[in-house]
Design a protein around this motif. Structure first.
Motif, short mmCIF file in Angstrom:
data_model
loop_
_atom_site.label_atom_id
_atom_site.label_comp_id
_atom_site.label_asym_id
_atom_site.label_seq_id
_atom_site.Cartn_x
_atom_site.Cartn_y
_atom_site.Cartn_z
N PRO A 44 21.73 -12.27 -9.95
CA PRO A 44 23.13 -11.88 -9.76
C PRO A 44 23.95 -11.79 -11.04
CG PRO A 44 22.76 -14.14 -9.03
CD PRO A 44 21.41 -13.58 -9.36
N VAL A 45 24.95 -10.92 -10.98
CA VAL A 45 25.95 -10.80 -12.04
C VAL A 45 27.20 -11.53 -11.55
CG1 VAL A 45 27.49 -9.16 -13.20
CG2 VAL A 45 25.07 -8.60 -12.87
N ILE A 46 27.71 -12.45 -12.35
CA ILE A 46 28.88 -13.23 -11.93
C ILE A 46 30.16 -12.70 -12.56
CG2 ILE A 46 29.87 -15.56 -11.76
CD1 ILE A 46 27.25 -15.65 -10.44
N ILE A 47 30.07 -12.25 -13.81
CA ILE A 47 31.25 -11.67 -14.46
C ILE A 47 30.87 -10.34 -15.11
CG2 ILE A 47 32.52 -13.81 -14.90
CD1 ILE A 47 31.41 -13.72 -17.81
N SER A 48 31.81 -9.40 -15.09
CA SER A 48 31.54 -8.07 -15.64
C SER A 48 32.87 -7.35 -15.88
CB SER A 48 30.69 -7.29 -14.62
OG SER A 48 30.66 -5.93 -14.95
N PRO A 49 32.88 -6.38 -16.79
CA PRO A 49 34.12 -5.60 -16.95
C PRO A 49 34.48 -4.82 -15.69
CG PRO A 49 32.59 -5.19 -18.76
CD PRO A 49 31.85 -5.99 -17.75
N VAL A 50 33.49 -4.51 -14.83
CA VAL A 50 33.79 -3.79 -13.58
C VAL A 50 33.23 -4.52 -12.37
CG1 VAL A 50 34.01 -1.40 -14.35
CG2 VAL A 50 31.74 -2.33 -13.87
N THR A 51 34.00 -4.46 -11.30
CA THR A 51 33.49 -4.96 -10.03
C THR A 51 34.07 -4.10 -8.92
OG1 THR A 51 33.10 -6.96 -8.72
CG2 THR A 51 35.32 -6.69 -9.61
N ASP A 52 33.60 -4.34 -7.71
CA ASP A 52 34.09 -3.64 -6.52
C ASP A 52 35.62 -3.74 -6.48
OD1 ASP A 52 34.55 -2.89 -3.86
OD2 ASP A 52 32.63 -3.73 -3.22
N PRO A 53 36.34 -2.61 -6.29
CA PRO A 53 37.81 -2.72 -6.27
C PRO A 53 38.34 -3.53 -5.09
CG PRO A 53 37.10 -0.49 -5.70
CD PRO A 53 35.88 -1.23 -6.16
N LEU A 54 37.75 -3.34 -3.91
CA LEU A 54 38.22 -4.03 -2.69
C LEU A 54 39.73 -4.25 -2.75
CD1 LEU A 54 35.21 -6.40 -2.12
CD2 LEU A 54 35.95 -4.58 -0.61
N THR A 55 40.42 -3.16 -2.65
CA THR A 55 41.85 -3.13 -2.99
C THR A 55 42.72 -3.99 -2.09
OG1 THR A 55 41.57 -0.91 -2.10
CG2 THR A 55 42.27 -1.07 -4.37
N ASP A 56 42.20 -4.45 -0.94
CA ASP A 56 43.08 -5.29 -0.11
C ASP A 56 43.19 -6.73 -0.62
OD1 ASP A 56 40.55 -4.70 0.86
OD2 ASP A 56 40.93 -5.73 2.76
N TYR A 57 42.37 -7.13 -1.60
CA TYR A 57 42.58 -8.48 -2.16
C TYR A 57 43.49 -8.35 -3.36
CZ TYR A 57 38.52 -8.91 0.70
OH TYR A 57 37.67 -8.83 1.74
N ARG A 58 44.70 -8.88 -3.21
CA ARG A 58 45.70 -8.65 -4.25
C ARG A 58 45.44 -9.47 -5.50
NH1 ARG A 58 49.96 -9.67 -0.16
NH2 ARG A 58 48.21 -9.44 1.25
N ILE A 254 43.84 4.54 -7.92
CA ILE A 254 43.35 3.63 -8.96
C ILE A 254 43.30 4.38 -10.29
CG2 ILE A 254 41.40 2.17 -9.71
CD1 ILE A 254 40.59 1.91 -6.77
N ASP A 255 43.67 3.67 -11.34
CA ASP A 255 43.67 4.23 -12.67
C ASP A 255 42.21 4.44 -13.14
OD1 ASP A 255 44.24 4.87 -15.21
OD2 ASP A 255 45.04 2.89 -15.80
N LEU A 256 41.89 5.69 -13.54
CA LEU A 256 40.51 5.98 -13.96
C LEU A 256 40.07 5.08 -15.12
CD1 LEU A 256 40.16 9.89 -13.92
CD2 LEU A 256 39.21 8.24 -12.31
N ASP A 257 41.03 4.71 -15.97
CA ASP A 257 40.69 3.87 -17.14
C ASP A 257 40.04 2.55 -16.76
OD1 ASP A 257 41.60 5.74 -18.82
OD2 ASP A 257 43.54 4.76 -19.25
N SER A 258 40.45 2.01 -15.60
CA SER A 258 39.88 0.70 -15.25
C SER A 258 38.40 0.82 -14.86
CB SER A 258 40.70 0.02 -14.14
OG SER A 258 40.93 0.92 -13.09
N TYR A 259 37.93 2.05 -14.67
CA TYR A 259 36.50 2.24 -14.39
C TYR A 259 35.80 3.03 -15.50
CZ TYR A 259 36.94 -0.19 -10.14
OH TYR A 259 37.13 -1.22 -9.27
N ASP A 260 36.41 3.00 -16.67
CA ASP A 260 35.95 3.79 -17.81
C ASP A 260 34.44 3.62 -18.08
OD1 ASP A 260 36.39 5.40 -20.09
OD2 ASP A 260 36.16 3.57 -21.30
N LEU A 261 34.03 2.37 -18.15
CA LEU A 261 32.62 2.09 -18.50
C LEU A 261 31.68 2.62 -17.41
CD1 LEU A 261 31.20 0.76 -20.80
CD2 LEU A 261 31.45 -1.45 -19.65
N TYR A 262 32.05 2.36 -16.17
CA TYR A 262 31.24 2.83 -15.03
C TYR A 262 31.18 4.37 -15.03
CZ TYR A 262 30.16 3.97 -10.13
OH TYR A 262 29.64 4.49 -8.99
N LEU A 263 32.33 5.00 -15.30
CA LEU A 263 32.37 6.47 -15.29
C LEU A 263 31.52 7.05 -16.42
CD1 LEU A 263 36.13 6.97 -14.36
CD2 LEU A 263 34.13 7.47 -12.92
#
Ligand code: ASN
Length: 308
Positions: A44-58, A254-263
């Motif tokens: 498992p990965v515990i920390i990463s620059p990107v994760t699932d957005p799951l936008t309902d968790y504020r 969602i701001d594209l920048d926050s997924y820059d690495l994934y993109l």
């Protein structure tokens, strides 16, 4: 504050001991089933620059190290897609942290820290992943019934055998029959697990693939437990083409920048794939027939409650 006496009493309780022994078996069966089906297990990965957005968790779980911001894993969805460069079929027992609102404290189903069996298959479509999910679930249930019959008898849990294929219900049909908040009502009426398919685009995250022939509908699914236990697993086919991913991210606001690495990685090519995540504590709860998920989890953290 934590009541230490109550805490120790729970840790030593026969009910928890039994649940953990059942869970140990469940993990073994799952692993054996998937290894037999040529999967590779990844860590498992515990920390990463990107994760699932799951936008309902504020609340975003974040840690800062060496001046870099890392997200605490909400799900390994993007890492699963990327791991398909390494192996064509992968799975992971993946810890997730989802800081749910405190009104979900007493649902019996929500923990802010839990583990899901997360898997993904290169070039797979929804039908294949549904078949795999049914096979896995029915095998695990039939093995636990056989091996843990004495434990199940102690807690008076009568589990039937479940024979795939399971029935499929579209999201639209479910809303028509049970109204907007249908998950529990549907689950209560079921005597066998059923697939909920074809979620509307706005109900899910940007990575579930849109059906090209039916815009607005996703090629995804949940498996719903019978007996009122709610959702067992959730997944689908994935968006893997850069432009489609970008337009889905934009659509979510969602701001594209926050997924820059994934993109950037997606630009270099992702495999078409499908997969799902299957909550381990919820599976144990279902097998034990318990109301409260905290009864199957050491160090359970319910939304809004401080825990060890
Ligand atoms: N694991 C899920 C999936 O594969 C995603 C999630 O947990 N949100 O679709």
């Amino acid at each position: 504050m934590i009541d230490i006496d109550k805490y120790l009493e729970q840790l030593k309780s026969p009910r928890l001991q039994l649940a953990i022994s059942i869970q140990t078996r469940l993990i073994t069966y799952i692993r054996e089933f998937l290894l037999e089906a040529s999967f590779k297990e990844i860590l498992p990965v515990i920390i990463s620059p990107v994760t699932d957005p799951l936008t309902d968790y504020r609340v975003r779980g974040e840690v800062e190290c060496y001046g870099f911001k890392y997200q605490i894993t909400k799900s390994m969805i993007f890492h699963k897609q990327l791991a398909l460069h390494t192996a064509p079929r992968i799975f992971c027992f993946s810890p997730n942290v989802r800081i749910e609102t405190a009104d979900r404290q007493n649902t019996g189903r929500h923990l802010i820290e839990f583990v899901q069996l997360d898997l993904e298959i290169r070039q797979a479509n929804r039908e294949e992943i549904i078949k795999l999910g049914e096979g896995l679930f029915s095998t695990v249930i039939s093995r636990i019934k056989q091996d843990a019959w004495a434990d199940l008898k102690t807690i008076k849990r009568e589990l039937p055998y479940f024979e795939p294929p399971f029935k499929k219900i579209t999201y639209e049909q479910a809303v028509k029959t049970y109204g907007q908040n249908f998950e529990l009502k549907l689950s209560e009426e079921l005597s066998e697990p059923a697939w909920l398919i074809d979620f509307p685009l706005e109900e899910r995250e940007f990575y579930d693939r849109q059906d090209e022939t039916r815009p607005g509908t996703l090629v995804d699914m949940d498996l719903i437990y019978p007996g009122g236990y709610g959702e067992a697993l959730s997944g689908g086919e994935r968006e893997y083409e850069l432009e489609k991913i970008k337009s889905r991210i934009r659509l979510k606001g969602i701001d594209l920048d926050s997924y820059d690495l994934y993109l950037k990685l997606a630009e270099r090519g992702l495999y078409p794939s499908a997969g799902f995540g299957f909550g381990l504590e919820r599976l144990t709860r279902f097998v034990c027939g318990f109301q409260d998920i905290a009864d199957v989890r050491l160090f359970a953290k319910k939304p809004g409650v401080y825990g060890l």
